[in-house]
Design an enzyme around this catalytic site. Sequence first.
Site, mmCIF file in Angstrom:
data_model
loop_
_atom_site.group_PDB
_atom_site.id
_atom_site.type_symbol
_atom_site.label_atom_id
_atom_site.label_comp_id
_atom_site.label_asym_id
_atom_site.label_seq_id
_atom_site.Cartn_x
_atom_site.Cartn_y
_atom_site.Cartn_z
ATOM 1 N N GLU A 1 -1.995 10.221 17.382
ATOM 2 C CA GLU A 1 -2.473 11.605 17.337
ATOM 3 C C GLU A 1 -3.468 11.778 16.192
ATOM 4 N N GLU B 1 -0.037 3.360 9.989
ATOM 5 C CA GLU B 1 -1.451 3.461 9.607
ATOM 6 C C GLU B 1 -2.172 4.571 10.359
ATOM 7 N N ILE C 1 7.206 1.748 2.972
ATOM 8 C CA ILE C 1 6.135 0.915 2.434
ATOM 9 C C ILE C 1 6.329 -0.544 2.847
ATOM 10 N N ARG D 1 7.933 -18.617 38.548
ATOM 11 C CA ARG D 1 9.070 -17.968 39.176
ATOM 12 C C ARG D 1 8.847 -17.757 40.667
ATOM 13 N N HIS E 1 8.902 -10.495 33.989
ATOM 14 C CA HIS E 1 10.000 -11.422 33.712
ATOM 15 C C HIS E 1 11.341 -10.933 34.270
ATOM 16 N N SER F 1 1.728 11.931 8.361
ATOM 17 C CA SER F 1 0.381 12.159 8.892
ATOM 18 C C SER F 1 -0.454 12.966 7.900
ATOM 19 N N PHE G 1 0.863 -1.172 0.000
ATOM 20 C CA PHE G 1 0.000 0.000 0.000
ATOM 21 C C PHE G 1 0.902 1.225 0.000
ATOM 22 N N GLY G 2 0.897 1.987 -1.085
ATOM 23 C CA GLY G 2 1.882 3.053 -1.234
ATOM 24 C C GLY G 2 1.290 4.442 -1.070
ATOM 25 N N LEU G 3 1.318 4.920 0.144
ATOM 26 C CA LEU G 3 0.756 6.230 0.419
ATOM 27 C C LEU G 3 1.834 7.210 0.917
HETATM 28 C C1 FAD Z 1 7.377 0.187 10.023
HETATM 29 C C2 FAD Z 1 6.502 1.121 9.241
HETATM 30 C C3 FAD Z 1 5.675 0.610 8.230
HETATM 31 C C4 FAD Z 1 4.872 1.467 7.465
HETATM 32 N N1 FAD Z 1 4.115 0.938 6.439
HETATM 33 C C5 FAD Z 1 3.458 1.792 5.588
HETATM 34 C C6 FAD Z 1 2.798 1.303 4.424
HETATM 35 O O1 FAD Z 1 2.750 0.107 4.175
HETATM 36 N N2 FAD Z 1 2.208 2.198 3.575
HETATM 37 C C7 FAD Z 1 2.236 3.524 3.829
HETATM 38 O O2 FAD Z 1 1.721 4.271 3.028
HETATM 39 N N3 FAD Z 1 2.846 4.023 4.937
HETATM 40 C C8 FAD Z 1 3.472 3.184 5.824
HETATM 41 N N4 FAD Z 1 4.122 3.694 6.928
HETATM 42 C C9 FAD Z 1 4.119 5.115 7.175
HETATM 43 C C10 FAD Z 1 3.304 5.493 8.392
HETATM 44 O O3 FAD Z 1 1.952 5.387 8.120
HETATM 45 C C11 FAD Z 1 3.748 6.896 8.828
HETATM 46 O O4 FAD Z 1 4.994 6.733 9.444
HETATM 47 C C12 FAD Z 1 2.810 7.543 9.774
HETATM 48 O O5 FAD Z 1 1.617 7.851 9.119
HETATM 49 C C13 FAD Z 1 3.382 8.789 10.416
HETATM 50 O O6 FAD Z 1 3.989 9.610 9.502
HETATM 51 P P1 FAD Z 1 5.442 10.201 9.772
HETATM 52 O O7 FAD Z 1 6.297 9.068 10.136
HETATM 53 O O8 FAD Z 1 5.832 10.999 8.622
HETATM 54 O O9 FAD Z 1 5.256 11.107 11.049
HETATM 55 P P2 FAD Z 1 4.809 12.629 11.062
HETATM 56 O O10 FAD Z 1 3.560 12.758 10.308
HETATM 57 O O11 FAD Z 1 5.951 13.453 10.705
HETATM 58 O O12 FAD Z 1 4.460 12.814 12.585
HETATM 59 C C14 FAD Z 1 5.414 13.090 13.596
HETATM 60 C C15 FAD Z 1 4.656 13.289 14.877
HETATM 61 O O13 FAD Z 1 3.823 14.449 14.755
HETATM 62 C C16 FAD Z 1 2.504 14.121 15.039
HETATM 63 N N5 FAD Z 1 1.602 14.946 14.258
HETATM 64 C C17 FAD Z 1 1.622 15.132 12.928
HETATM 65 N N6 FAD Z 1 0.652 15.967 12.580
HETATM 66 C C18 FAD Z 1 0.004 16.326 13.701
HETATM 67 C C19 FAD Z 1 -1.105 17.160 13.990
HETATM 68 N N7 FAD Z 1 -1.730 17.801 13.039
HETATM 69 N N8 FAD Z 1 -1.505 17.267 15.258
HETATM 70 C C20 FAD Z 1 -0.890 16.602 16.243
HETATM 71 N N9 FAD Z 1 0.171 15.822 16.037
HETATM 72 C C21 FAD Z 1 0.608 15.675 14.770
HETATM 73 C C22 FAD Z 1 2.396 12.679 14.694
HETATM 74 O O14 FAD Z 1 1.306 12.075 15.350
HETATM 75 C C23 FAD Z 1 3.709 12.165 15.203
HETATM 76 O O15 FAD Z 1 3.663 11.998 16.598
HETATM 77 C C24 FAD Z 1 4.890 2.847 7.724
HETATM 78 C C25 FAD Z 1 5.698 3.341 8.761
HETATM 79 C C26 FAD Z 1 6.493 2.499 9.503
HETATM 80 C C27 FAD Z 1 7.352 3.072 10.580
HETATM 81 C C1 FAD Z 2 20.721 -4.801 32.024
HETATM 82 C C2 FAD Z 2 20.896 -5.471 33.340
HETATM 83 C C3 FAD Z 2 22.108 -5.361 34.017
HETATM 84 C C4 FAD Z 2 22.305 -5.983 35.229
HETATM 85 N N1 FAD Z 2 23.519 -5.883 35.841
HETATM 86 C C5 FAD Z 2 23.756 -6.589 36.982
HETATM 87 C C6 FAD Z 2 25.046 -6.593 37.585
HETATM 88 O O1 FAD Z 2 25.974 -5.953 37.111
HETATM 89 N N2 FAD Z 2 25.260 -7.338 38.684
HETATM 90 C C7 FAD Z 2 24.260 -8.065 39.245
HETATM 91 O O2 FAD Z 2 24.517 -8.721 40.246
HETATM 92 N N3 FAD Z 2 23.014 -8.090 38.708
HETATM 93 C C8 FAD Z 2 22.751 -7.372 37.583
HETATM 94 N N4 FAD Z 2 21.499 -7.386 37.002
HETATM 95 C C9 FAD Z 2 20.471 -8.219 37.601
HETATM 96 C C10 FAD Z 2 19.351 -7.415 38.217
HETATM 97 O O3 FAD Z 2 19.766 -6.858 39.398
HETATM 98 C C11 FAD Z 2 18.178 -8.385 38.389
HETATM 99 O O4 FAD Z 2 17.701 -8.675 37.105
HETATM 100 C C12 FAD Z 2 17.090 -7.776 39.183
HETATM 101 O O5 FAD Z 2 17.490 -7.676 40.526
HETATM 102 C C13 FAD Z 2 15.807 -8.568 39.089
HETATM 103 O O6 FAD Z 2 16.005 -9.898 39.370
HETATM 104 P P1 FAD Z 2 15.388 -11.014 38.424
HETATM 105 O O7 FAD Z 2 15.758 -10.703 37.054
HETATM 106 O O8 FAD Z 2 15.764 -12.328 38.968
HETATM 107 O O9 FAD Z 2 13.830 -10.814 38.572
HETATM 108 P P2 FAD Z 2 12.881 -11.400 39.695
HETATM 109 O O10 FAD Z 2 13.455 -11.135 41.019
HETATM 110 O O11 FAD Z 2 12.550 -12.784 39.355
HETATM 111 O O12 FAD Z 2 11.617 -10.485 39.525
HETATM 112 C C14 FAD Z 2 10.697 -10.616 38.454
HETATM 113 C C15 FAD Z 2 9.590 -9.615 38.637
HETATM 114 O O13 FAD Z 2 8.872 -9.886 39.835
HETATM 115 C C16 FAD Z 2 8.872 -8.764 40.676
HETATM 116 N N5 FAD Z 2 8.956 -9.216 42.067
HETATM 117 C C17 FAD Z 2 9.891 -10.000 42.626
HETATM 118 N N6 FAD Z 2 9.607 -10.193 43.918
HETATM 119 C C18 FAD Z 2 8.483 -9.504 44.174
HETATM 120 C C19 FAD Z 2 7.700 -9.299 45.344
HETATM 121 N N7 FAD Z 2 8.017 -9.837 46.506
HETATM 122 N N8 FAD Z 2 6.603 -8.503 45.250
HETATM 123 C C20 FAD Z 2 6.250 -7.943 44.084
HETATM 124 N N9 FAD Z 2 6.964 -8.111 42.940
HETATM 125 C C21 FAD Z 2 8.074 -8.887 43.005
HETATM 126 C C22 FAD Z 2 10.076 -7.975 40.265
HETATM 127 O O14 FAD Z 2 9.920 -6.636 40.597
HETATM 128 C C23 FAD Z 2 10.088 -8.182 38.782
HETATM 129 O O15 FAD Z 2 9.168 -7.338 38.175
HETATM 130 C C24 FAD Z 2 21.277 -6.745 35.804
HETATM 131 C C25 FAD Z 2 20.054 -6.854 35.140
HETATM 132 C C26 FAD Z 2 19.857 -6.235 33.909
HETATM 133 C C27 FAD Z 2 18.551 -6.385 33.199
#
Ligand code: FAD
Ligand code: FAD
Lengths: 382, 262, 388
Positions: free
Chosen positions: C368, C364, C157, C269, C339, C132, C123-125
């Site tokens: 906004e 699509e 597209i 978990r 997770h 937008s 679809f080429g728009l």
């Molecule tokens: C992965 C992907 C697949 C796509 N596939 C297709 C496709 O198959 N065919 C096709 O024709 N197009 C496709 N598109 C295009 C898509 O529909 C446009 O990206 C989209 O309509 C937004 O246009 P833009 O990216 O130019 O953003 P812009 O229009 O530049 O908008 C930028 C920001 O300004 C906001 N904005 C713009 N005007 C206003 C306004 N009047 N008031 C308030 N806010 C506003 C927008 O909501 C947005 O937050 C695709 C885009 C992507 C990313």
């Molecule tokens: C990018 C990244 C970098 C990291 N770097 C380090 C590092 O350098 N060194 C290190 O030691 N660790 C590191 N971590 C580990 C990080 O500290 C753990 O991922 C984190 O503490 C969460 O533990 P988990 O992934 O086991 O999640 P879980 O403990 O299994 O938790 C899963 C979900 O359940 C929720 N949850 C758990 N218990 C409860 C409860 N009692 N009540 C309500 N909700 C609960 C948690 O909030 C979370 O949303 C890193 C993680 C990431 C993603």
Amino acid sequence: MDFTFSEEQEMFRAMFRDFSAKEIAPQAEELDHEEKPALGALRKAAQQGFLGATLPEEYFGAELDYTSYAMLIETLAADSVSTAVTLATHVSLVAMSILNHGTPEQREEWLPLLAAGEVIGAFALTEPDAGSDVQAVATRATPDGDQVTLDGVKTWVANGEIAGLFLVFAQGAEGMDAYLVPQDTPGLTVGYREPTLGLRSATFNTLYLEGCRVSEANRLGQPGEGGSIAQQAQDRMAVALAAAGLGVSENAIQVAAQYATERVQFGVPIAQKQAIQGYIAEAKIEVEALRYLVYHAAWLVDQRGDYGFDASVVKAFGARVARSVTNRMVQVMGGYGYMEDYPMARKYRDARALHIIGGPTELHDFQIAQRIFADLDMDIAP
Amino acid sequence: MRIIVILGRVLDPSGIVVKGSAGRIFVNREEYLIQPADACALEAALRIKDGMAAEVVALPRSPLPDDDILRQAIARGADRAIYLTGPALKAADEAAMTGVLTAAIERLGGADLVLIGSTTLDTGQGQLGLRLAEALGGAQITGAWQVSSADGQVQAVLQRNGRYVAVEADPPVVVTLLPGALKLRYPDGVRLINVYRGVGEVGDALEAWDAADLVDEAALTPLVESRGKEFAPERERGVRASGTPAEMAQAAADALRQRMRR
Amino acid sequence: MDFTFSPEHIALRRMIREFAENEVAPIAAEIDRDHQVPMETMRKLGQVGLLGVCFPQEYGGMGAGEMGYCILMEEINRVCTSTGTNVGAHIGIGAMAIYLDGNDEQKRRYLIPLARGEQFAAFGLTESGAGSDAAAIRTRAVREGDSWILDGGKVFITNGGYADVVTVMAVTDPALGARGGITAFIVETDWEGFKVAREEDKMGIRGTSTAELVFEELRVPHENVLGKVGEGFVTFMKSLDMGRLTLGAACIGGAEMALESAVRWAKTRRQFGAELASKQAIQWKIADIATELEALRSLVYRVAWLVDTGQPFGQLAAMCKLYGSEVASRAIDIALQIHGGLGFSRDFPLERGFRDARIGEIYEGTSEVQRIVIASNIFREHGVRIRP
Ligand SMILES: Cc1cc2nc3c(=O)[nH]c(=O)nc-3n(C[C@H](O)[C@H](O)[C@H](O)COP(=O)(O)OP(=O)(O)OC[C@H]3O[C@@H](n4cnc5c(N)ncnc54)[C@H](O)[C@@H]3O)c2cc1C
Ligand SMILES: Cc1cc2nc3c(=O)[nH]c(=O)nc-3n(C[C@H](O)[C@H](O)[C@H](O)COP(=O)(O)OP(=O)(O)OC[C@H]3O[C@@H](n4cnc5c(N)ncnc54)[C@H](O)[C@@H]3O)c2cc1C
């Protein structure tokens, strides 16, 4: 109260910006796509003293206050959250733990190397069954004469692939212990690298400890003190991560706002539309609130009191702000926000980490509530 | 060539959760599938039809509360399906079904090939194919992986003593297929919609026959009578070991020793 | 009122689920990683008739209506957003434009192979200066005897890199603009002057092709004008209305997948000596996703029913897309959070879901634009005309 930055702090900020613009920004995108750590930039950062940012001069540190350090993290995160996390892990989690809890020998041995960037630090706490629940750590420290044998598996170890020194937490006879384990210790293997949603230019690895023997002298702090060392490190890290959230959010607003002035739809720049203005304004409100929480918490770190509560507050808020701001700024850029050759998609992916890394937001929520109820004499369990 | 496929249904296991601790089965989604081995029989029939002129007719393996799986068979390519109904059919066992199916096949004008699953998933039932072969008076091939037809004969591939063997028989032949032998094809979209709507080319492919018109009531009296249910005695619970591998091994050894002492 | 699905739609859902679990789910991670369009799967979808799900049987379709198409979008997106997007761009907007406004000859020539998956549509728009603001397109079509000569290009597209047929919107009378000056064309991609200039590198839906197309003196025969000359804008807007509804259906699938995996993980978990499921912080999240999901489901299928019974639905279709994309994003975000660290890992499908879901609020018509559509419909009823 005085909310102004000192002249020195302003100067630092300018310097950080300059550094980040020259060394981090130009390659951030490429390193993210190639999933490679910014080793060159880290080397340059070391030359600037950033890898020993908060360490005293006697250890060749830059002796920055934590507020200036937070600014450094914030500035780096504006261009690359990966690099900010790498550096914060190194400084806040590892170097400062040694500074605060190490013996004079340990400090002498490690801090100059860490400050010079000859050794990168990593922090190994999390395990497959011990994430939020740190007490569930199952890695064991078995004494054997004046040696200790470490056995266990650590996951998500940031800097795993590039680290020379691991701060490892393990269960000993008197509770959790912390050990300094050099990377070349037999029995220590750096394994699987997690393929991640964001922070792709940082490495997160599984660490295997199999009959890994270190000297008793490598223990950081007293036996059983590991839990407290880990908590303090996590609190410092929480502030740094919030600073990273601040940096990435500020920059996202800048980039998107600039875009909104240039992008014309319906005959006017989209900046003229209230929807866009609203997104930018809301984002800015959140960022300003976060900014003062971050600097306040950073200042508290320097006061050396107990700031655990504030650390949780700022981390939880920082994660929320970074998530919602980057989300809206992607939206401002429309289709271009979704493309990997514009920086916004990367910021969006990176920011999502902050709700998990350094303890998930639910855990910080719990810690905040715990403190509030403790003041009312009520104990709550997670 | 007329191919009869016999199909049964079974509750979709993916919609069921067995919770041991509660001693219950939870049915989250009540959806029925074609019995897996019968599905292979259907696929075998359709593959033969892909290669030659053949009519595939689906019949039920046991009384069915609705005609859904028969519509499914038509959607996937069967030419006709006969839904057998009637109150007398309710309690029909394999013997009674054999009688009804034999009569139905006769009314269809006989069969060159009858295909059916060798066993059912839920009850492990495996008699019907053998009984049908007996009743129809033809050859039977049991436990086939593949079936084909050429030169007016039916060929099948079986596994015997770890080796594949090809066998051949003159029609009429009853072949039972092993579960997992063939992957049943997807329905054809148009046939699917039309058979449920009852329109188009497949609009009258599904017929309902009253069993009472096929056999007399006496033939429908089941041979087997169910007088209640009895289950095997409950087994002792296992032991859960935790800790290091050494500790777990120790715990397992202790548990075994204790059990031997008793 | 009767809120039950008909037997044929229940059977259709079972068929699609069987197909999706066996053919689509196993490749979802791979096509994301390798940045590959799953051509073989797309063809198989066509072979079993699913790519013609909503088109009449006389044009090679299944005749299952918009209801059937929504079921298809829900079930495919439940296992793979990339494949869902390929299908959506192909049927939901690409072929849909031909179905809605094509003449019998065009439908026979193009719709039949498209419905069977022997050919694919795009679809080429959108253009670089017209996102937008779709009426701001610049691609020009000039009449030359029995043909039109197209010059210009399109960006973003979907399916652009491999489509056989693209429905293209071009300016035929600059003076008239969107009201009478824009015409839709059916363009075959192997015609001289048609070029795929570039493939985008996207954050998510990486198993789709998002291409930049360039037209240089592309000659289109007059019989390939879709609808009437000058009325292309209407054709495209009608197609987008349908597309918006089915994007809402796609979002049901995404949110379902999120809910299912969140529940599965929360009951597996254990932290702090208990399953995550036992914690209210987790329970509340699950309850919120489930509630929004049900609201979305009711909205989408109601609108599908409106379409199939020939009632007006444009306003509600915009709501389907607006609400659906936000629900799916929120649901995936929550599931990822539950997770913990694993949610952040590419080894788990949540990570992909998170990247994929973000597109819903953009393409699509952005969120906004949907709000503009919804608000202007409301104000129009009150005699106020809104300009975007
Ligand atoms: C992965 C992907 C697949 C796509 N596939 C297709 C496709 O198959 N065919 C096709 O024709 N197009 C496709 N598109 C295009 C898509 O529909 C446009 O990206 C989209 O309509 C937004 O246009 P833009 O990216 O130019 O953003 P812009 O229009 O530049 O908008 C930028 C920001 O300004 C906001 N904005 C713009 N005007 C206003 C306004 N009047 N008031 C308030 N806010 C506003 C927008 O909501 C947005 O937050 C695709 C885009 C992507 C990313
Ligand atoms: C990018 C990244 C970098 C990291 N770097 C380090 C590092 O350098 N060194 C290190 O030691 N660790 C590191 N971590 C580990 C990080 O500290 C753990 O991922 C984190 O503490 C969460 O533990 P988990 O992934 O086991 O999640 P879980 O403990 O299994 O938790 C899963 C979900 O359940 C929720 N949850 C758990 N218990 C409860 C409860 N009692 N009540 C309500 N909700 C609960 C948690 O909030 C979370 O949303 C890193 C993680 C990431 C993603």
